[in-house]
Design an enzyme around this catalytic site. Structure first.
Site, mmCIF file in Angstrom:
data_model
loop_
_atom_site.group_PDB
_atom_site.id
_atom_site.type_symbol
_atom_site.label_atom_id
_atom_site.label_comp_id
_atom_site.label_asym_id
_atom_site.label_seq_id
_atom_site.Cartn_x
_atom_site.Cartn_y
_atom_site.Cartn_z
ATOM 1 N N ARG A 1 -9.137 -5.700 -9.514
ATOM 2 C CA ARG A 1 -10.713 -5.705 -9.644
ATOM 3 C C ARG A 1 -11.126 -6.215 -10.941
ATOM 4 O O ARG A 1 -12.242 -6.553 -11.291
ATOM 5 C CB ARG A 1 -11.332 -4.424 -9.431
ATOM 6 C CG ARG A 1 -11.245 -3.764 -7.888
ATOM 7 C CD ARG A 1 -11.927 -2.185 -7.882
ATOM 8 N NE ARG A 1 -11.740 -1.682 -6.717
ATOM 9 C CZ ARG A 1 -12.689 -1.947 -5.538
ATOM 10 N NH1 ARG A 1 -13.584 -2.881 -5.373
ATOM 11 N NH2 ARG A 1 -12.279 -1.113 -4.460
ATOM 12 N N ALA B 1 6.003 6.091 -11.511
ATOM 13 C CA ALA B 1 6.102 4.407 -11.759
ATOM 14 C C ALA B 1 6.911 3.930 -12.809
ATOM 15 O O ALA B 1 7.698 3.174 -12.929
ATOM 16 C CB ALA B 1 4.530 4.007 -11.962
ATOM 17 N N GLY C 1 6.518 9.718 -2.338
ATOM 18 C CA GLY C 1 7.445 10.062 -3.254
ATOM 19 C C GLY C 1 8.443 11.311 -2.778
ATOM 20 O O GLY C 1 8.381 11.625 -1.460
ATOM 21 N N LYS D 1 1.192 18.449 -2.906
ATOM 22 C CA LYS D 1 2.119 18.922 -4.002
ATOM 23 C C LYS D 1 1.357 18.484 -5.265
ATOM 24 O O LYS D 1 1.979 18.950 -6.349
ATOM 25 C CB LYS D 1 3.182 18.083 -3.925
ATOM 26 C CG LYS D 1 3.124 16.304 -4.108
ATOM 27 C CD LYS D 1 3.210 15.769 -5.443
ATOM 28 C CE LYS D 1 2.710 14.304 -5.427
ATOM 29 N NZ LYS D 1 2.550 13.761 -6.701
ATOM 30 N N SER E 1 8.246 10.129 -6.710
ATOM 31 C CA SER E 1 8.460 8.876 -7.461
ATOM 32 C C SER E 1 7.454 9.000 -8.338
ATOM 33 O O SER E 1 6.552 9.220 -8.470
ATOM 34 C CB SER E 1 8.761 7.608 -6.614
ATOM 35 O OG SER E 1 7.321 7.712 -5.841
ATOM 36 N N LYS F 1 -2.446 8.764 -2.088
ATOM 37 C CA LYS F 1 -2.253 10.124 -1.689
ATOM 38 C C LYS F 1 -3.497 10.862 -1.863
ATOM 39 O O LYS F 1 -4.434 10.555 -2.380
ATOM 40 C CB LYS F 1 -1.199 11.114 -2.624
ATOM 41 C CG LYS F 1 0.225 10.407 -2.477
ATOM 42 C CD LYS F 1 1.012 11.452 -3.182
ATOM 43 C CE LYS F 1 2.519 11.089 -3.400
ATOM 44 N NZ LYS F 1 2.803 9.770 -4.000
#
Length: 239
Positions: A34, A148, A144, A199, A146, A113
């Site tokens: 964007r 980045a 994940g 989580k 995980s 998420k």
């Protein structure tokens, strides 16, 4: 398997790092942002001026935007990866559905998420609302644990790849799989979504504990409790 052309929607931390991962694996990647500033910096300098600023991104990535991708762009790719915050996803899907060839859609992969505010809808339900149940059944969810900043460094990573369609889950796993990036498939996207949302609560609690100066004992206790709590929650909500 040939490497597909990929459209990544969202140029934040996760969208950017997965774009780089896929481009490094041989895919031609279109990264939609964007932000005109991000589009310029990615195309001219191979840098994202907002996220992962120190990293030089693959030359296989072409940034597009800020206008939403056209029907021609969407029809030219084999995979669309949604790295859009859950609270903004419904609007993006409304735009996407207008241009989607529902008879032969690209592989749709979601890495967001969370649960939508107000409706309490999971991503699977948002997809069904906006694109229909058939598209929802073919959609794939990658989750994940995980980070980045570690994926971008090619550090060992394991993820769940889930879909109501095992065939589509396997296709998505094949797109992402690399020696340092292991994909494990399953057919429980609701469970994967709930675990991904749940989580985050305990991740915040672990951060608070670290901020208070508590070390591994406290964190391990939080992690153990989180595993039990999220598992019980999933069993309860899917009964």
């Amino acid at each position: 398997m040939s490497t597909p052309k990929v459209l990544v929607l969202g140029s934040g931390n996760f969208g950017s790092c997965l774009s780089d991962h896929l481009a490094d694996a041989g895919s031609s990647v279109l990264l939609w942002s964007r932000s005109a500033e991000v589009v310029r910096s990615m195309n001219q300098e191979q840098k994202n001026v907002r996220y992962l600023k120190e990293h030089t991104f693959s030359s296989n990535i072409t940034a597009i935007g800020p206008d939403f991708p056209s029907k021609d762009v969407i029809s030219s790719v084999g995979v669309v990866l949604f790295a859009i915050p859950t609270q903004n996803l419904r609007g993006v899907l409304k735009e996407m559905h207008k241009m989607l060839d529902t008879e032969s859609p690209p592989l749709l992969i979601f890495v967001n998420k969370g649960i939508e505010k107000g409706t309490q809808a999971l991503t699977l339900e948002i997809i069904a609302d906006e694109c229909g149940s058939d598209i929802a059944k073919m959609s794939v969810f990658l989750s994940g644990p995980s980070f980045a900043k570690e994926i971008i460094k090619r550090q060992p990573t394991q993820v769940s790849v889930s879909s109501l369609s095992p065939e589509h889950a396997e296709r998505a796993a094949a797109v992402f799989h690399q020696p340092w990036f292991r994909c494990y498939t399953n057919d429980d996207p609701i469970g994967v979504e709930l675990c991904g949302a749940g989580k985050n609560v305990y991740a915040i609690a672990a951060g608070v504990a670290a901020g208070l100066g508590y070390e591994n004992n406290a964190r391990a206790g939080k992690y153990s409790f989180a595993c039990i709590s999220v598992a019980n929650y999933n069993v309860h909500i899917q009964d």
